[in-house]
Design a protein around this motif. Structure first.
Motif, mmCIF file in Angstrom:
data_model
loop_
_atom_site.group_PDB
_atom_site.id
_atom_site.type_symbol
_atom_site.label_atom_id
_atom_site.label_comp_id
_atom_site.label_asym_id
_atom_site.label_seq_id
_atom_site.Cartn_x
_atom_site.Cartn_y
_atom_site.Cartn_z
ATOM 1 N N ASP A 60 0.854 -1.183 0.000
ATOM 2 C CA ASP A 60 0.000 0.000 0.000
ATOM 3 C C ASP A 60 0.891 1.235 0.000
ATOM 4 N N ALA A 61 0.928 1.939 -1.118
ATOM 5 C CA ALA A 61 1.830 3.089 -1.267
ATOM 6 C C ALA A 61 1.538 4.188 -0.247
ATOM 7 N N LYS A 62 0.265 4.391 0.080
ATOM 8 C CA LYS A 62 -0.091 5.438 1.036
ATOM 9 C C LYS A 62 0.444 5.108 2.427
ATOM 10 N N GLN A 63 0.355 3.839 2.810
ATOM 11 C CA GLN A 63 0.893 3.448 4.111
ATOM 12 C C GLN A 63 2.411 3.561 4.126
ATOM 13 N N THR A 64 3.043 3.196 3.034
ATOM 14 C CA THR A 64 4.504 3.325 2.947
ATOM 15 C C THR A 64 4.921 4.772 3.134
#
Length: 382
Positions: A60-64
């Motif tokens: 998940d790019a947003k969590q990263t």
């Protein structure tokens, strides 16, 4: 001609002022973007979080983006525990642990290894061992292989996890029973020091604010020190509630452990507002209360926290971080046990299927009001 020059100057002035305002607005926006937990507490202590497998793999790019922006230390929730990384006698699973270490180093983070020796979440085959010599050999192989693989890459190891009962006496784990005493801690710390000489070595446990358990930890640390065995820190798990433990009890333990000459870390911080069964004591993962599943009294915030509950959690976090700042000379790291509320183990412990809100980021990965409170504390301290 004169009017033409005036018009040009007026146009230039308007453009200049507009550009200046735009630049000012962009600067403010950039300053807002730069606000983060790790930057706010820079110079005080590291701010960490626990990562699950998906977060380690960056699915998940947003969590990263959130993780790398807010935190400068990471701990794996489960992927370095014995049952995951060493499921069979001669089988090791390094895929996720390698990715975890790479993630930390790529993002210039303090990388924590959790955990080398723990009675829970053991691979089933370990529990079948019946004699001390075999167990010694397997512990030796386990620590040498894993700590050795990440020599110079993992910065801190939770060498032994949860070896004590609530009254400070030794927990009768498989390790204690086959060794006949607590000498397995000595073995584990010796092996870890040799396999990972540059890593800090930590004893980690819950409820270390309790006076009786505190005395047990002091006994363990002093015993290792007396025998010249390296131990660098005590990890105080911090699975707390809005009701307790008291700030005084926490503070007394910070001081007591620091007086031993070791660092103090808060390794698993979360704060629950949910009620728990009255007989619950501790944070042992094996505790479960199935009879309470579906009981609305035990899961009162399915549709969100009330304002009163939000204020209680905010006040609790403010009190906790004020204490941390007071003793920042003794504390090296504060790690939240999870990135967001949806990830928290407290949704399923000790009662399965509840809706909990124990962290600073909501299920949408956005900072909650309590996040702003924690940031504001640091700004007030300046």
């Amino acid at each position: 001609m004169f009017n033409k020059i005036n018009s040009t100057l007026l146009l230039f002035s308007i453009c200049f002022l507009s550009c200046k305002e735009a630049k000012k607005e962009n600067t403010i926006q950039n300053q807002e973007i730069e606000i983060s937990l790790k930057k706010s507490y820079n110079g005080d202590f590291l701010i960490g979080t626990a990562l699950n497998t998906g977060q380690i793999k960056e699915v998940d790019a947003k969590q990263t983006t959130l993780i790398t922006k807010e935190f400068n230390a990471i701990t794996p929730e489960n992927d370095l525990k014995w049952e995951q990384i060493h499921p069979e006698k001669d089988t090791y699973n390094f895929e996720v642990s390698d990715a975890y270490v790479a993630f930390g180093k790529k993002n210039n983070m303090h990388v924590v290894g959790h955990t080398l020796l723990w009675h829970s979440q053991l691979a089933p085959w370990v529990n079948e061992i019946k004699n001390k010599d075999t167990l010694v050999n397997q512990i030796t192989k386990h620590i040498n292989t894993i700590a050795g693989r990440y020599k110079g890459k993992i910065d801190s190891w939770d060498v032994v996890n949860e070896a004590l009962n609530e009254d400070g006496t030794p927990r009768e784990s498989i390790f204690y029973k086959l060794f006949g005493d607590e000498s397995y801690l000595e073995l584990a710390f010796k092996l870890a020091a040799k396999a990972a000489p540059d890593a800090e070595l930590v004893y980690n446990d819950y409820n270390l604010w309790k006076p009786a358990k505190r005395e047990g930890v002091i006994r363990v640390v002093k015993n290792l020190q007396a025998k010249g065995i390296k131990i660098d820190g005590v990890g105080m798990q911090a699975h707390w509630s809005i009701e307790g433990p008291s700030i005084e009890d926490i503070e007394n333990s910070i001081i007591a452990y620091s007086d031993l000459g070791v660092k103090v870390m808060f390794t698993e911080l979360d704060v629950t507002a949910l009620p728990n069964p009255w007989e619950l004591d501790g944070a042992a993962v094996e505790q479960s209360y199935e009879r309470y599943e579906g009981d609305p009294k035990m899961d009162p915030y399915v549709d969100g926290l009330t304002e009163e509950a939000k204020q209680k959690i905010a006040k609790r976090y403010e009190d906790i971080f004020n204490l941390f700042l007071k003793h920042k000379d003794k504390i090296s790291r504060v790690t939240f046990w999870g990135v967001n509320d949806g990830q928290s183990w407290l949704n399923d412990w000790p009662i399965n299927g509840r809706t909990n809100y124990p962290l600073l980021f909501g299920r949408d990965n956005k900072p909650k009001e309590v996040y702003n409170n924690v940031i504001a504390l640091k700004n007030k301290a300046k």
